[in-house]
Design an enzyme around this catalytic site. Structure first.
Site, mmCIF file in Angstrom:
data_model
loop_
_atom_site.group_PDB
_atom_site.id
_atom_site.type_symbol
_atom_site.label_atom_id
_atom_site.label_comp_id
_atom_site.label_asym_id
_atom_site.label_seq_id
_atom_site.Cartn_x
_atom_site.Cartn_y
_atom_site.Cartn_z
ATOM 1 N N ARG A 112 -30.769 -8.734 -2.776
ATOM 2 C CA ARG A 112 -32.230 -8.831 -2.906
ATOM 3 C C ARG A 112 -32.567 -9.055 -4.377
ATOM 4 O O ARG A 112 -31.663 -9.084 -5.208
ATOM 5 C CB ARG A 112 -32.901 -7.553 -2.404
ATOM 6 C CG ARG A 112 -32.520 -6.332 -3.223
ATOM 7 C CD ARG A 112 -33.333 -5.119 -2.853
ATOM 8 N NE ARG A 112 -32.884 -3.963 -3.608
ATOM 9 C CZ ARG A 112 -33.453 -2.778 -3.576
ATOM 10 N NH1 ARG A 112 -34.503 -2.565 -2.828
ATOM 11 N NH2 ARG A 112 -32.988 -1.776 -4.298
ATOM 12 N N ASN A 150 -40.932 -6.326 -5.547
ATOM 13 C CA ASN A 150 -40.383 -4.984 -5.699
ATOM 14 C C ASN A 150 -39.436 -4.962 -6.885
ATOM 15 O O ASN A 150 -38.551 -5.819 -6.989
ATOM 16 C CB ASN A 150 -39.609 -4.577 -4.439
ATOM 17 C CG ASN A 150 -39.171 -3.129 -4.481
ATOM 18 O OD1 ASN A 150 -39.994 -2.229 -4.375
ATOM 19 N ND2 ASN A 150 -37.888 -2.899 -4.660
ATOM 20 N N GLU A 151 -39.639 -4.014 -7.767
ATOM 21 C CA GLU A 151 -38.744 -3.859 -8.924
ATOM 22 C C GLU A 151 -38.250 -5.206 -9.468
ATOM 23 O O GLU A 151 -37.053 -5.485 -9.495
ATOM 24 C CB GLU A 151 -37.567 -2.948 -8.583
ATOM 25 C CG GLU A 151 -37.986 -1.511 -8.398
ATOM 26 C CD GLU A 151 -36.811 -0.529 -8.318
ATOM 27 O OE1 GLU A 151 -35.683 -0.953 -8.062
ATOM 28 O OE2 GLU A 151 -37.049 0.678 -8.527
ATOM 29 N N CYS A 156 -31.742 -15.012 -14.842
ATOM 30 C CA CYS A 156 -31.152 -16.178 -14.189
ATOM 31 C C CYS A 156 -30.759 -17.177 -15.277
ATOM 32 O O CYS A 156 -31.437 -17.301 -16.295
ATOM 33 C CB CYS A 156 -32.143 -16.802 -13.211
ATOM 34 S SG CYS A 156 -31.448 -18.197 -12.311
ATOM 35 N N GLU A 308 -42.178 5.628 -6.630
ATOM 36 C CA GLU A 308 -40.989 6.035 -5.879
ATOM 37 C C GLU A 308 -40.276 7.161 -6.609
ATOM 38 O O GLU A 308 -40.244 7.199 -7.842
ATOM 39 C CB GLU A 308 -39.970 4.889 -5.781
ATOM 40 C CG GLU A 308 -40.345 3.728 -4.919
ATOM 41 C CD GLU A 308 -39.210 2.687 -4.890
ATOM 42 O OE1 GLU A 308 -38.034 3.059 -5.085
ATOM 43 O OE2 GLU A 308 -39.514 1.505 -4.684
ATOM 44 N N TRP A 316 -26.784 5.523 -4.577
ATOM 45 C CA TRP A 316 -26.138 4.574 -5.483
ATOM 46 C C TRP A 316 -25.436 5.221 -6.671
ATOM 47 O O TRP A 316 -24.928 4.527 -7.537
ATOM 48 C CB TRP A 316 -27.143 3.526 -5.957
ATOM 49 C CG TRP A 316 -28.529 4.060 -6.234
ATOM 50 C CD1 TRP A 316 -29.594 4.029 -5.366
ATOM 51 C CD2 TRP A 316 -28.997 4.706 -7.412
ATOM 52 N NE1 TRP A 316 -30.687 4.630 -5.948
ATOM 53 C CE2 TRP A 316 -30.359 5.051 -7.199
ATOM 54 C CE3 TRP A 316 -28.398 5.039 -8.644
ATOM 55 C CZ2 TRP A 316 -31.130 5.711 -8.157
ATOM 56 C CZ3 TRP A 316 -29.172 5.698 -9.600
ATOM 57 C CH2 TRP A 316 -30.514 6.016 -9.347
ATOM 58 N N GLU A 356 -28.681 1.709 2.240
ATOM 59 C CA GLU A 356 -29.550 2.844 1.918
ATOM 60 C C GLU A 356 -29.677 3.856 3.056
ATOM 61 O O GLU A 356 -30.571 4.696 3.049
ATOM 62 C CB GLU A 356 -30.918 2.329 1.456
ATOM 63 C CG GLU A 356 -30.796 1.727 0.062
ATOM 64 C CD GLU A 356 -32.064 1.125 -0.500
ATOM 65 O OE1 GLU A 356 -32.987 0.847 0.292
ATOM 66 O OE2 GLU A 356 -32.119 0.924 -1.724
ATOM 67 N N TYR A 358 -27.990 6.404 3.693
ATOM 68 C CA TYR A 358 -27.808 7.804 3.297
ATOM 69 C C TYR A 358 -28.708 8.202 2.124
ATOM 70 O O TYR A 358 -28.493 9.207 1.472
ATOM 71 C CB TYR A 358 -26.331 8.079 2.985
ATOM 72 C CG TYR A 358 -25.447 7.719 4.150
ATOM 73 C CD1 TYR A 358 -25.711 8.256 5.427
ATOM 74 C CD2 TYR A 358 -24.395 6.821 4.017
ATOM 75 C CE1 TYR A 358 -24.938 7.899 6.527
ATOM 76 C CE2 TYR A 358 -23.618 6.466 5.101
ATOM 77 C CZ TYR A 358 -23.890 6.999 6.355
ATOM 78 O OH TYR A 358 -23.135 6.635 7.434
HETATM 79 C C1 GLA Z 1 -35.489 1.236 -5.784
HETATM 80 C C2 GLA Z 1 -36.113 0.280 -4.800
HETATM 81 C C3 GLA Z 1 -36.157 0.797 -3.401
HETATM 82 C C4 GLA Z 1 -34.876 1.520 -3.047
HETATM 83 C C5 GLA Z 1 -34.628 2.618 -4.051
HETATM 84 C C6 GLA Z 1 -33.379 3.417 -3.752
HETATM 85 O O1 GLA Z 1 -36.339 2.020 -6.449
HETATM 86 O O2 GLA Z 1 -37.402 -0.120 -5.178
HETATM 87 O O3 GLA Z 1 -36.344 -0.317 -2.543
HETATM 88 O O4 GLA Z 1 -33.822 0.624 -3.068
HETATM 89 O O5 GLA Z 1 -34.443 2.040 -5.312
HETATM 90 O O6 GLA Z 1 -33.160 4.404 -4.731
HETATM 91 ZN ZN ZN Z 2 -32.921 -19.863 -12.588
#
Ligand code: GLA
Ligand code: ZN
Length: 671
Positions: A112, A150-151, A156, A308, A316, A356, A358
């Protein structure tokens, strides 16, 4: 979501992915989430593949049902745009969307956060999806925020990016001669004749590791370009959504001191800051505090959203240790104490597959409410309900600022020499921790922020002095401010070109010193100095400097430069400018900053035992003291002022002792 009239309390919730589950499980989810006092869900974070199965087809049936479900249950919605991971068909049909890694490897479909920020395909389809989502759901008045992608992150190095980089350079420098001058390409015969000669700096060209480049100027510009490229992706979606729902605030979830993106630039395009906080159990609490304060500083002290955190474990880390009982609550309040107006989790429900499954969640695989984690979440939820709107919008009144600058971070990390152990964020944390441990409130500010509201400004390792910044500091000190900087400061301009004439370059007159040489000490060697009667270690770097008007506060005690100044203070106009020529230990930083604060009349919020953190937030309802016991034992804390603990409703008289058990929190409302 933040400072919106739709929000009357600290919102409590987080990422919810019901699309990963059969529909007949959804009502039970709702029962459990309501039981846990969850009132906001972040929906649709990774659903692009389901929403758009091919170029022409969009399918919102399931999302319609989910929106309807959570709305029927009275929940607020933070609606994500799903563009954090592209669909498989898009990668197959339009490989320009795939990123190329630092080592030159072109990626295939997978993982992702995987789209090239300069891919026309990505731009086109991401904006189209964001537009469709905004059109479709604009009438939901329980949408409290848009959550773009997201994040955002990564880099690249593909051909699209290379072409876009050349255009970016052309716009910035106009002529190739200006590029050559900025990058000092006369070194190693790198002269470029044409913009088309320029290639991306990675393992195929200028780099021999990610942080080792032969041309800092090129690599630094590429970091800026990459951060802006990704920001453009965010902005394209922002503009599309904002045109349709101008009243719904828009954000994206940041990651604290994340190096690849210049969040201070990003913040200008965000309606409010939100971020994801994942400290390890071992992380010093001051480091987490620093990250919160960095995030608060992005919008000059405005409250932010804790978007979050994990309720219990992550998946992780090498060792995914449990958050001990009470720690989730303590860290949630630590976020609020530093300016958060939401407490949110990843995630509402554990998935059954992939990486994810767990990761901690409100609803565990057990599927019921009889778990420790669920109980702790429910208890905190009830407390947040009770607090209601009381603390919302509270501001922090810091008199101390620490300067944090992404360009400077990139440049110090890319610098070949003086020491591999010199890390910008470590030096920031040394000073931050010293102040935080004394309960002295700190703002982390950018070089664009106003200094005049502070009595003390600390700029550790201000290696890069951007055009005009020396003048800003000069004015600040001249008008009575206290300024502290350290070794490896004032060396270069914004192109990483050295300011000749002696270090610290443009800061010389302010500091009243001249640095002739700088000695990098290997890990097992140290020098020392005696400050205010106590001998402290001098490690990492020892500058060999001469005064040009500054007073010597103490000198080195060993080696051939014994007797040369280690700490100086220059009276400049009505203020003082301190130079700390070496690194020392926590005790030193505490004493040193404590003394400056005392002289400047900067008071701690209150005095507490070690490991008990206190912050203050002020809003129209009064002043709130957040007292956080990070220790594993209980502590007695004396309240200087009377007030009511809004968690227990206990009224305390001035001078009264509060006994705060291990990991416990008190929030004292001073009317
Ligand atoms: C990040 C992501 C989430 C998830 C968490 C897991 O913060 O934004 O989608 O993957 O990590 O810790
Ligand atoms: Zn590129």
């Amino acid at each position: 979501m933040i400072e919106s009239n739709k929000v009357k309390k600290i919102l409590y919730g987080g990422d919810y992915n019901p699309e990963q589950w059969p529909e007949d499980t959804w009502e039970e989810d709702m029962r459990l989430l309501k039981l846990a006092h969850i009132d906001v869900v972040t929906l649709n974070v990774f659903s692009w593949a389901a929403l758009q199965p091919d170029e022409e087809t969009y399918c919102f049936d399931k999302l319609d049902k989910i929106m309807e479900l959570v709305t029927r249950h009275g929940m607020k919605i933070c609606l994500a745009t799903s563009t954090g991971a592209h669909p498989a068909w898009m990668a197959r049909k339009h490989p320009d969307i795939l990123r190329t890694e630092f080592n030159g490897m072109k990626r295939k479909f997978g993982s992702r956060h995987n789209s090239c920020p300069n891919s026309p395909t990505y731009h086109k389809y991401a904006v189209a999806l964001a537009t469709k989502l905004a059109e479709r759901y604009k009438s939901y008045d329980n949408i409290v925020a848009w959550h773009i992608s997201n994040e955002f992150g990564g880099e690249c190095y593909c051909e699209n990016c290379e072409k876009a980089f050349r255009k970016w350079l052309q716009k910035k420098y106009k002529t190739i001669d200006a590029v050559n001058a900025a990058w000092d390409t006369a070194f190693w015969g790198h002269t470029f004749y044409d913009f088309d000669d320029i290639v991306v700096p990675n393992m195929l060209s200028e780099h021999f590791t990610e942080n080792h480049t032969t041309f800092q100027g090129i690599s630094l510009d590429y970091r800026r370009f990459n951060s802006e490229s990704i920001l453009n992706c965010y902005r394209m979606e922002y503009d599309a959504i904002h045109a349709i729902t101008p009243d719904i605030p828009i954000t994206t979830n940041l990651m604290g001191n994340y190096q690849s993106l210049d969040y201070q630039m990003w913040a200008k395009y965000m309606d409010f800051i939100s971020w994801d906080n994942y400290p390890t159990n071992e992380a010093p609490y001051e480091e987490t505090a620093m990250k919160h304060d960095l995030m608060r500083g992005l919008k000059q002290g405005k409250p932010f959203a804790l978007m979050e955190q994990t309720p219990s474990v992550t998946n992780w880390l090498p060792y995914n240790a449990l958050k001990r009982p009470g720690v989730m609550r303590l860290w949630s309040y630590q976020a609020v104490a530093h300016g958060a107006d939401t407490v949110m989790f990843f995630q509402m429900k554990r998935s059954i597959g992939a990486c994810e499954k767990y990761h901690g969640a409100v609803i565990d695989h057990a599927g019921h409410e009889n778990t420790r984690v669920f109980r702790e979440i429910t208890e905190l939820g009830a407390e947040l309900d009770k607090i209601g709107a009381l603390t919302l919008g509270g501001r922090t009144d810091s008199k101390v600022a620490i300067v944090f600058d992404w360009d400077n971070w990139w440049a110090t990390d890319y610098s070949a020499g003086p020491s591999v152990n010199l890390h910008y964020c470590d030096e920031i944390l040394n000073y931050y921790k010293a102040l935080n441990d004394q309960n002295i409130s700190v703002d982390l500010i950018s070089v664009e922020d106003d200094l005049s509201v502070y009595s003390l400004v600390i700029a550790p390792v201000l290696y890069m002095v951007k055009p005009g910044y020396d003048e800003k500091i000069r004015t600040f000190v001249n008008e009575g401010g206290n300024f502290v900087t350290t070794f490896f400061s004032g060396y270069v301009d914004d192109h990483d070109l050295v300011t000749v004439g002696g270090y610290p370059g443009k800061l010389r007159d302010i500091l009243g010193i001249w640095v002739e040489e700088e000695d990098a000490l290997p890990e097992d060697t140290e020098n020392s100095f005696t400050y205010d009667g106590i001998t402290y270690p001098a490690t990492l770097i020892c500058d060999l400097l001469h005064t040009e008007g500054a007073e010597v506060l103490c000198g080195y005690e060993k080696d051939f430069y014994a007797g040369m100044p280690a700490i100086t203070c220059n009276t400049f106009g009505r203020g003082k400018a301190y130079y700390v020529a070496t690194r020392s230990n926590a005790e030193f930083y505490r004493t040193f900053t404590g003394q400056i604060c005392q002289e400047a009349g900067i008071m701690p919020v209150m005095d507490t035992p070690e490991s008990v953190e206190v912050t203050r937030r002020i809003n129209g309802n009064g002043t709130f003291l957040f007292i956080l016991n990070h220790d594993t034992q209980s502590h007695d804390i004396t309240l200087p002022l009377g007030g009511k603990d809004i968690l227990t409703d206990i009224l305390y008289q001035p001078g009264k002792n509060i006994t705060l058990s291990a990991k416990n929190v008190a929030i004292i409302h001073l009317p």
